[in-house]
Design a protein around this motif. Structure first.
Motif, PDB file in Angstrom:
ATOM      1  N   VAL A 104       0.835  -1.203   0.000  1.00 42.42           N
ATOM      2  CA  VAL A 104       0.000   0.000   0.000  1.00 42.42           C
ATOM      3  C   VAL A 104       0.871   1.254   0.000  1.00 42.42           C
ATOM      4  O   VAL A 104       0.602   2.215  -0.723  1.00 42.42           O
ATOM      5  CB  VAL A 104      -0.961   0.003   1.202  1.00 42.42           C
ATOM      6  N   GLN A 105       1.934   1.251   0.799  1.00 47.13           N
ATOM      7  CA  GLN A 105       2.830   2.409   0.850  1.00 47.13           C
ATOM      8  C   GLN A 105       3.453   2.672  -0.511  1.00 47.13           C
ATOM      9  O   GLN A 105       3.575   3.815  -0.950  1.00 47.13           O
ATOM     10  CB  GLN A 105       3.928   2.186   1.888  1.00 47.13           C
ATOM     11  N   ALA A 106       3.860   1.597  -1.197  1.00 48.55           N
ATOM     12  CA  ALA A 106       4.475   1.754  -2.514  1.00 48.55           C
ATOM     13  C   ALA A 106       3.489   2.362  -3.503  1.00 48.55           C
ATOM     14  O   ALA A 106       3.854   3.204  -4.329  1.00 48.55           O
ATOM     15  CB  ALA A 106       4.971   0.405  -3.024  1.00 48.55           C
ATOM     16  N   ILE A 107       2.225   1.952  -3.418  1.00 50.28           N
ATOM     17  CA  ILE A 107       1.197   2.495  -4.307  1.00 50.28           C
ATOM     18  C   ILE A 107       0.948   3.968  -3.999  1.00 50.28           C
ATOM     19  O   ILE A 107       0.927   4.816  -4.888  1.00 50.28           O
ATOM     20  CB  ILE A 107      -0.110   1.692  -4.173  1.00 50.28           C
ATOM     21  N   VAL A 108       0.761   4.267  -2.712  1.00 55.14           N
ATOM     22  CA  VAL A 108       0.435   5.630  -2.291  1.00 55.14           C
ATOM     23  C   VAL A 108       1.559   6.607  -2.611  1.00 55.14           C
ATOM     24  O   VAL A 108       1.321   7.736  -3.031  1.00 55.14           O
ATOM     25  CB  VAL A 108       0.106   5.652  -0.781  1.00 55.14           C
ATOM     26  N   THR A 109       2.810   6.171  -2.410  1.00 51.31           N
ATOM     27  CA  THR A 109       3.958   7.048  -2.630  1.00 51.31           C
ATOM     28  C   THR A 109       4.527   6.935  -4.043  1.00 51.31           C
ATOM     29  O   THR A 109       5.572   7.507  -4.339  1.00 51.31           O
ATOM     30  CB  THR A 109       5.070   6.747  -1.605  1.00 51.31           C
ATOM     31  N   SER A 110       3.843   6.181  -4.905  1.00 50.11           N
ATOM     32  CA  SER A 110       4.277   5.992  -6.301  1.00 50.11           C
ATOM     33  C   SER A 110       5.695   5.436  -6.400  1.00 50.11           C
ATOM     34  O   SER A 110       6.475   5.827  -7.277  1.00 50.11           O
ATOM     35  CB  SER A 110       4.187   7.319  -7.074  1.00 50.11           C
ATOM     36  N   ASN A 111       6.018   4.506  -5.507  1.00 49.67           N
ATOM     37  CA  ASN A 111       7.345   3.888  -5.507  1.00 49.67           C
ATOM     38  C   ASN A 111       7.330   2.701  -6.470  1.00 49.67           C
ATOM     39  O   ASN A 111       7.173   1.550  -6.065  1.00 49.67           O
ATOM     40  CB  ASN A 111       7.719   3.434  -4.096  1.00 49.67           C
ATOM     41  N   THR A 112       7.492   3.005  -7.749  1.00 51.60           N
ATOM     42  CA  THR A 112       7.404   1.962  -8.768  1.00 51.60           C
ATOM     43  C   THR A 112       8.556   0.964  -8.696  1.00 51.60           C
ATOM     44  O   THR A 112       8.408  -0.191  -9.113  1.00 51.60           O
ATOM     45  CB  THR A 112       7.356   2.587 -10.168  1.00 51.60           C
ATOM     46  N   ALA A 113       9.687   1.376  -8.158  1.00 47.23           N
ATOM     47  CA  ALA A 113      10.829   0.467  -8.049  1.00 47.23           C
ATOM     48  C   ALA A 113      10.504  -0.701  -7.126  1.00 47.23           C
ATOM     49  O   ALA A 113      10.873  -1.850  -7.391  1.00 47.23           O
ATOM     50  CB  ALA A 113      12.051   1.220  -7.526  1.00 47.23           C
ATOM     51  N   ILE A 114       9.783  -0.423  -6.028  1.00 50.10           N
ATOM     52  CA  ILE A 114       9.394  -1.483  -5.101  1.00 50.10           C
ATOM     53  C   ILE A 114       8.323  -2.369  -5.732  1.00 50.10           C
ATOM     54  O   ILE A 114       8.376  -3.604  -5.636  1.00 50.10           O
ATOM     55  CB  ILE A 114       8.896  -0.888  -3.770  1.00 50.10           C
ATOM     56  N   GLY A 153      -0.047  20.999  12.146  1.00 49.45           N
ATOM     57  CA  GLY A 153       1.381  20.973  11.865  1.00 49.45           C
ATOM     58  C   GLY A 153       1.811  20.018  10.779  1.00 49.45           C
ATOM     59  O   GLY A 153       2.992  19.945  10.459  1.00 49.45           O
ATOM     60  N   ILE A 154       0.902  19.254  10.209  1.00 52.86           N
ATOM     61  CA  ILE A 154       1.262  18.302   9.154  1.00 52.86           C
ATOM     62  C   ILE A 154       0.821  18.864   7.812  1.00 52.86           C
ATOM     63  O   ILE A 154      -0.334  19.242   7.632  1.00 52.86           O
ATOM     64  CB  ILE A 154       0.585  16.931   9.378  1.00 52.86           C
ATOM     65  N   LYS A 155       1.752  18.900   6.850  1.00 55.29           N
ATOM     66  CA  LYS A 155       1.383  19.447   5.553  1.00 55.29           C
ATOM     67  C   LYS A 155       0.390  18.517   4.861  1.00 55.29           C
ATOM     68  O   LYS A 155       0.456  17.285   5.015  1.00 55.29           O
ATOM     69  CB  LYS A 155       2.618  19.700   4.696  1.00 55.29           C
ATOM     70  N   PRO A 156      -0.562  19.069   4.112  1.00 59.45           N
ATOM     71  CA  PRO A 156      -1.657  18.291   3.522  1.00 59.45           C
ATOM     72  C   PRO A 156      -1.226  17.086   2.699  1.00 59.45           C
ATOM     73  O   PRO A 156      -1.819  16.017   2.797  1.00 59.45           O
ATOM     74  CB  PRO A 156      -2.379  19.319   2.656  1.00 59.45           C
ATOM     75  N   ALA A 157      -0.194  17.235   1.865  1.00 62.03           N
ATOM     76  CA  ALA A 157       0.228  16.128   0.994  1.00 62.03           C
ATOM     77  C   ALA A 157       0.729  14.943   1.816  1.00 62.03           C
ATOM     78  O   ALA A 157       0.427  13.784   1.510  1.00 62.03           O
ATOM     79  CB  ALA A 157       1.318  16.605   0.040  1.00 62.03           C
ATOM     80  N   LEU A 158       1.499  15.231   2.868  1.00 62.74           N
ATOM     81  CA  LEU A 158       2.010  14.183   3.743  1.00 62.74           C
ATOM     82  C   LEU A 158       0.869  13.491   4.471  1.00 62.74           C
ATOM     83  O   LEU A 158       0.799  12.262   4.554  1.00 62.74           O
ATOM     84  CB  LEU A 158       2.997  14.784   4.752  1.00 62.74           C
ATOM     85  N   GLN A 159      -0.056  14.296   5.002  1.00 60.55           N
ATOM     86  CA  GLN A 159      -1.196  13.740   5.727  1.00 60.55           C
ATOM     87  C   GLN A 159      -2.029  12.843   4.817  1.00 60.55           C
ATOM     88  O   GLN A 159      -2.483  11.777   5.230  1.00 60.55           O
ATOM     89  CB  GLN A 159      -2.061  14.867   6.288  1.00 60.55           C
ATOM     90  N   GLU A 160      -2.214  13.262   3.587  1.00 62.98           N
ATOM     91  CA  GLU A 160      -3.021  12.486   2.645  1.00 62.98           C
ATOM     92  C   GLU A 160      -2.413  11.107   2.397  1.00 62.98           C
ATOM     93  O   GLU A 160      -3.113  10.094   2.386  1.00 62.98           O
ATOM     94  CB  GLU A 160      -3.146  13.240   1.320  1.00 62.98           C
ATOM     95  N   ASP A 161      -1.084  11.067   2.210  1.00 64.35           N
ATOM     96  CA  ASP A 161      -0.424   9.785   1.961  1.00 64.35           C
ATOM     97  C   ASP A 161      -0.561   8.844   3.158  1.00 64.35           C
ATOM     98  O   ASP A 161      -0.813   7.649   2.994  1.00 64.35           O
ATOM     99  CB  ASP A 161       1.063  10.009   1.661  1.00 64.35           C
ATOM    100  N   VAL A 162      -0.379   9.385   4.355  1.00 62.72           N
ATOM    101  CA  VAL A 162      -0.502   8.564   5.568  1.00 62.72           C
ATOM    102  C   VAL A 162      -1.932   8.055   5.713  1.00 62.72           C
ATOM    103  O   VAL A 162      -2.172   6.877   6.003  1.00 62.72           O
ATOM    104  CB  VAL A 162      -0.081   9.352   6.824  1.00 62.72           C
ATOM    105  N   GLU A 163      -2.891   8.941   5.514  1.00 64.11           N
ATOM    106  CA  GLU A 163      -4.299   8.582   5.662  1.00 64.11           C
ATOM    107  C   GLU A 163      -4.710   7.488   4.680  1.00 64.11           C
ATOM    108  O   GLU A 163      -5.359   6.509   5.056  1.00 64.11           O
ATOM    109  CB  GLU A 163      -5.180   9.819   5.450  1.00 64.11           C
ATOM    110  N   MET A 164      -4.313   7.632   3.421  1.00 68.01           N
ATOM    111  CA  MET A 164      -4.700   6.643   2.410  1.00 68.01           C
ATOM    112  C   MET A 164      -4.130   5.269   2.744  1.00 68.01           C
ATOM    113  O   MET A 164      -4.798   4.242   2.581  1.00 68.01           O
ATOM    114  CB  MET A 164      -4.240   7.085   1.023  1.00 68.01           C
ATOM    115  N   THR A 165      -2.892   5.245   3.217  1.00 67.65           N
ATOM    116  CA  THR A 165      -2.261   3.972   3.556  1.00 67.65           C
ATOM    117  C   THR A 165      -2.962   3.292   4.723  1.00 67.65           C
ATOM    118  O   THR A 165      -3.280   2.099   4.673  1.00 67.65           O
ATOM    119  CB  THR A 165      -0.776   4.181   3.910  1.00 67.65           C
ATOM    120  N   LEU A 166      -3.216   4.051   5.784  1.00 67.46           N
ATOM    121  CA  LEU A 166      -3.847   3.471   6.964  1.00 67.46           C
ATOM    122  C   LEU A 166      -5.272   3.003   6.681  1.00 67.46           C
ATOM    123  O   LEU A 166      -5.707   1.954   7.172  1.00 67.46           O
ATOM    124  CB  LEU A 166      -3.844   4.481   8.117  1.00 67.46           C
ATOM    125  N   LEU A 167      -6.005   3.757   5.874  1.00 67.68           N
ATOM    126  CA  LEU A 167      -7.357   3.343   5.502  1.00 67.68           C
ATOM    127  C   LEU A 167      -7.322   2.051   4.691  1.00 67.68           C
ATOM    128  O   LEU A 167      -8.132   1.144   4.902  1.00 67.68           O
ATOM    129  CB  LEU A 167      -8.046   4.438   4.682  1.00 67.68           C
TER     130      LEU A 167
END
Length: 209
Positions: A104-114, A153-167
């Protein structure tokens, strides 16, 4: 539709195509479920009780029942096979190569290498998976209402990635927001820390509650 099966482990076998099948006996009937090789390590001993979430694939010439150790894993499998060009065996390969969190983290963060570490997944396929599923996860996140109250204190883009992964791995919107608020209050992480670190910290906080 068979949502899940609960019975006793009767056996595990591999066929000539290196596909792994778990036989689960339920009320005197043995069901053969294709599982990822990684799932073998999570199985109890033969004769022990086990619940498996399932997905039934029906084709003209055959029916295949796939088994998963969690609801979140089954749902991610369904998301993967909905991507253009991704069949059931490629989805199983992804779930076998990476654990649920990593995938899920690889998908959310667009880590295509993983993502490309999975057998049969090339660069273009990995890019397509990340693009299509990240969009779907973002839509899912909006529908859940998880971002109604931004964490301080959390920037929106970072929060979005964390939220999508946890959901995606099965946490509720309330749990997601509580974990982010708790981490933000500690001040141990900043917006410059990798999203993977935020995700690990959030999961660690949630499992300690």
């Amino acid at each position: 539709m068979i949502g899940y099966l609960k019975g006793t482990v009767a056996g595990v076998q591999k066929n000539t195509g290196n596909r792994v099948f778990l036989t689960l006996e339920v009320n005197g009937v043995g069901y053969d479920l294709q599982i990822s090789p990684r799932t073998i390590r999570q199985l109890p001993a033969i004769g022990e009780t086990l619940q498996m979430f399932t997905h039934l694939q029906v084709r003209e010439d055959q029916m295949v029942l796939y088994g998963f150790g969690s609801h979140a894993e089954r749902e991610l499998f369904r998301q993967l096979i909905a991507v253009s060009g991704i069949g059931t065996q490629l989805a199983i390969a992804l779930l076998d190569t990476l654990d649920l969190n990593e995938l899920v983290q690889a998908i959310v963060t667009s880590n295509t290498a993983i993502l490309a570490k999975a057998p049969g997944v090339g660069k273009k396929t990995a890019e397509r998976i990340s693009l299509e599923l990240r969009t779907k996860l973002a839509e899912w996140r909006k529908q859940s209402g998880v971002s109604a109250t931004p964490a301080m204190g959390i920037k929106p883009a970072l929060q979005e990635d964390v939220e999508m992964t946890l959901l995606a791995i099965g946490y509720t919107s309330t749990e997601v927001m509580e974990s982010l608020a708790a981490i933000a209050q500690t001040g141990q992480l900043s917006n410059e820390d990798p999203v993977e670190t935020w995700i690990r910290q959030a999961i660690a906080w949630l499992t300690s509650q």
